[in-house]
Design a protein around this motif. Sequence first.
Motif, PDB file in Angstrom:
ATOM      1  N   ALA A  52      64.212  18.828  59.505  1.00 51.33           N
ATOM      2  CA  ALA A  52      62.518  18.891  59.654  1.00 51.33           C
ATOM      3  C   ALA A  52      61.934  20.334  60.594  1.00 51.33           C
ATOM      4  CB  ALA A  52      61.421  18.173  59.096  1.00 51.33           C
ATOM      5  N   ARG A  53      61.877  19.357  61.650  1.00 52.56           N
ATOM      6  CA  ARG A  53      61.083  20.205  62.943  1.00 52.56           C
ATOM      7  C   ARG A  53      61.996  21.178  63.782  1.00 52.56           C
ATOM      8  NH1 ARG A  53      61.516  16.024  66.510  1.00 52.56           N
ATOM      9  NH2 ARG A  53      59.642  14.882  65.786  1.00 52.56           N
ATOM     10  N   GLU A  54      63.293  21.059  63.923  1.00 50.44           N
ATOM     11  CA  GLU A  54      63.895  22.289  64.056  1.00 50.44           C
ATOM     12  C   GLU A  54      63.244  24.265  63.017  1.00 50.44           C
ATOM     13  OE1 GLU A  54      64.951  23.572  66.243  1.00 50.44           O
ATOM     14  OE2 GLU A  54      64.409  22.491  67.475  1.00 50.44           O
TER      15      GLU A  54
ATOM     16  N   GLN B 113      68.960   5.392  61.019  1.00 52.21           N
ATOM     17  CA  GLN B 113      69.048   6.902  62.328  1.00 52.21           C
ATOM     18  C   GLN B 113      69.545   8.367  61.385  1.00 52.21           C
ATOM     19  OE1 GLN B 113      73.063   5.947  63.193  1.00 52.21           O
ATOM     20  NE2 GLN B 113      72.054   4.409  64.935  1.00 52.21           N
ATOM     21  N   VAL B 114      69.598   8.057  59.703  1.00 53.62           N
ATOM     22  CA  VAL B 114      69.724   9.025  58.970  1.00 53.62           C
ATOM     23  C   VAL B 114      67.906   9.529  58.714  1.00 53.62           C
ATOM     24  CG1 VAL B 114      69.145   9.689  56.304  1.00 53.62           C
ATOM     25  CG2 VAL B 114      70.589   7.958  57.610  1.00 53.62           C
ATOM     26  N   ARG B 115      67.018   8.886  58.917  1.00 55.69           N
ATOM     27  CA  ARG B 115      65.412   8.827  59.218  1.00 55.69           C
ATOM     28  C   ARG B 115      65.371   9.719  60.266  1.00 55.69           C
ATOM     29  NH1 ARG B 115      60.971   8.057  62.038  1.00 55.69           N
ATOM     30  NH2 ARG B 115      58.686   8.604  60.668  1.00 55.69           N
ATOM     31  N   THR B 116      65.711   9.015  61.278  1.00 53.38           N
ATOM     32  CA  THR B 116      65.692  10.390  62.955  1.00 53.38           C
ATOM     33  C   THR B 116      67.015  11.583  62.836  1.00 53.38           C
ATOM     34  OG1 THR B 116      65.770   8.563  64.585  1.00 53.38           O
ATOM     35  CG2 THR B 116      66.327  10.725  65.252  1.00 53.38           C
ATOM     36  N   GLU B 117      67.860  11.645  61.549  1.00 45.71           N
ATOM     37  CA  GLU B 117      68.228  13.058  61.955  1.00 45.71           C
ATOM     38  C   GLU B 117      67.413  13.874  61.437  1.00 45.71           C
ATOM     39  OE1 GLU B 117      71.432  14.810  63.089  1.00 45.71           O
ATOM     40  OE2 GLU B 117      70.801  12.982  64.785  1.00 45.71           O
ATOM     41  N   LEU B 118      66.724  13.271  59.770  1.00 45.16           N
ATOM     42  CA  LEU B 118      65.685  14.445  59.083  1.00 45.16           C
ATOM     43  C   LEU B 118      64.822  14.815  59.438  1.00 45.16           C
ATOM     44  CD1 LEU B 118      66.390  11.934  55.541  1.00 45.16           C
ATOM     45  CD2 LEU B 118      68.043  14.402  56.300  1.00 45.16           C
ATOM     46  N   VAL B 119      64.208  13.631  60.392  1.00 46.25           N
ATOM     47  CA  VAL B 119      63.016  14.577  61.250  1.00 46.25           C
ATOM     48  C   VAL B 119      63.527  15.492  61.920  1.00 46.25           C
ATOM     49  CG1 VAL B 119      60.966  14.188  63.150  1.00 46.25           C
ATOM     50  CG2 VAL B 119      62.069  12.260  61.606  1.00 46.25           C
TER      51      VAL B 119
ATOM     52  N   ALA C 267      62.450  21.302  52.254  1.00 43.11           N
ATOM     53  CA  ALA C 267      62.604  22.562  51.281  1.00 43.11           C
ATOM     54  C   ALA C 267      61.859  23.150  53.401  1.00 43.11           C
ATOM     55  CB  ALA C 267      61.363  22.541  51.248  1.00 43.11           C
ATOM     56  N   ALA C 268      61.599  22.575  54.185  1.00 46.77           N
ATOM     57  CA  ALA C 268      61.832  23.331  55.854  1.00 46.77           C
ATOM     58  C   ALA C 268      63.334  23.152  56.020  1.00 46.77           C
ATOM     59  CB  ALA C 268      61.310  22.736  56.287  1.00 46.77           C
ATOM     60  N   ILE C 269      63.969  21.895  55.973  1.00 54.78           N
ATOM     61  CA  ILE C 269      65.488  22.183  56.568  1.00 54.78           C
ATOM     62  C   ILE C 269      65.876  22.914  55.786  1.00 54.78           C
ATOM     63  CG2 ILE C 269      67.384  20.186  56.059  1.00 54.78           C
ATOM     64  CD1 ILE C 269      65.207  18.317  56.342  1.00 54.78           C
ATOM     65  N   ALA C 270      66.006  23.256  54.289  1.00 58.93           N
ATOM     66  CA  ALA C 270      66.466  24.060  53.613  1.00 58.93           C
ATOM     67  C   ALA C 270      66.590  25.343  53.677  1.00 58.93           C
ATOM     68  CB  ALA C 270      66.734  23.877  52.019  1.00 58.93           C
ATOM     69  N   THR C 271      65.845  26.161  53.811  1.00 65.00           N
ATOM     70  CA  THR C 271      65.045  27.567  54.212  1.00 65.00           C
ATOM     71  C   THR C 271      65.156  27.736  55.802  1.00 65.00           C
ATOM     72  OG1 THR C 271      62.884  26.439  54.022  1.00 65.00           O
ATOM     73  CG2 THR C 271      63.378  27.411  51.715  1.00 65.00           C
ATOM     74  N   GLY C 272      64.043  26.878  56.467  1.00 59.18           N
ATOM     75  CA  GLY C 272      64.199  27.113  57.268  1.00 59.18           C
ATOM     76  C   GLY C 272      65.525  26.969  58.734  1.00 59.18           C
ATOM     77  N   LEU C 273      66.014  26.090  58.997  1.00 59.36           N
ATOM     78  CA  LEU C 273      67.469  25.254  59.233  1.00 59.36           C
ATOM     79  C   LEU C 273      68.193  26.244  58.821  1.00 59.36           C
ATOM     80  CD1 LEU C 273      68.207  23.459  61.837  1.00 59.36           C
ATOM     81  CD2 LEU C 273      68.145  22.514  60.099  1.00 59.36           C
TER      82      LEU C 273
END
Length: 248
Positions: A240-242, A231-237, A177-183
């Motif tokens: 989500a932080r952004e 590497q997928v995990r790294t990108e998702l982390v 949700a943070a990725i979709a709405t915030g980023l």
Amino acid sequence: MTENLAFQARCLARGAASATLATQAGGQPFASLVTPAAAADFSPLLLLSSLSEHTRQLRAEPRCALLFTGAPEGANPQTAPRVTLTGIAAEVPAEAVPGLKARWLARHPYAALYADFGDFALWRVSLGGALLVGGFARASRIRLAELLPDPAAVAAIGAAAADIIGHVNADHADAVAAIATGLLGGAPGDWRMVAVDVDGADLAAGEPSGEPSGEAVCRLAFRAPVTDAGQVRTELVWAAREGRLRLS
């Protein structure tokens, strides 16, 4: 440099909700709006009606082109990034339809209302090359060998995709949700991951009613192509932080 351009071209095409399809009949060019999705190996997928002019033309002459266009930097439309993909279109064999149709529907969930109608069929474009225009007077030709993602990475992510999606949706719905709405600027909703590949991930959110026709979809482009689940995990982390930073 070429690898970076190829990644830019793939991200632009994978993230586009629509494209212009160029076909021809008897030497007369024809252009139409289509809603493509990209297979894991970046082959464009098209759900086409046999009643459409472009479908009849592809049956007679399968050579075609697809133009994907991004947002312009300002008032001048020529500043918009765009990529033209050329190739040969063919109907997807019956045994490959279920998996590839699921991939296509992940990008276009509203089409579940008509995707199984008898006059619709899934087509796949075998690519020949690309022309990437990064903006005004910035054009680069990309050969097929440079355009396509690494086959080993495609296979690795494909093998891990179901586990990645299941884990993220079950244990990290707040991050999605943070990725979709915030980023990515999506509206609040029940966001989930629906697909992942070497270049990024597709996220979707439904209406409270759960109707597929109401679903919104957005595309997370990774910062660089990935080769494994770590590497997928790294990108998702990172994403989500952004996203959380921008929401705070």
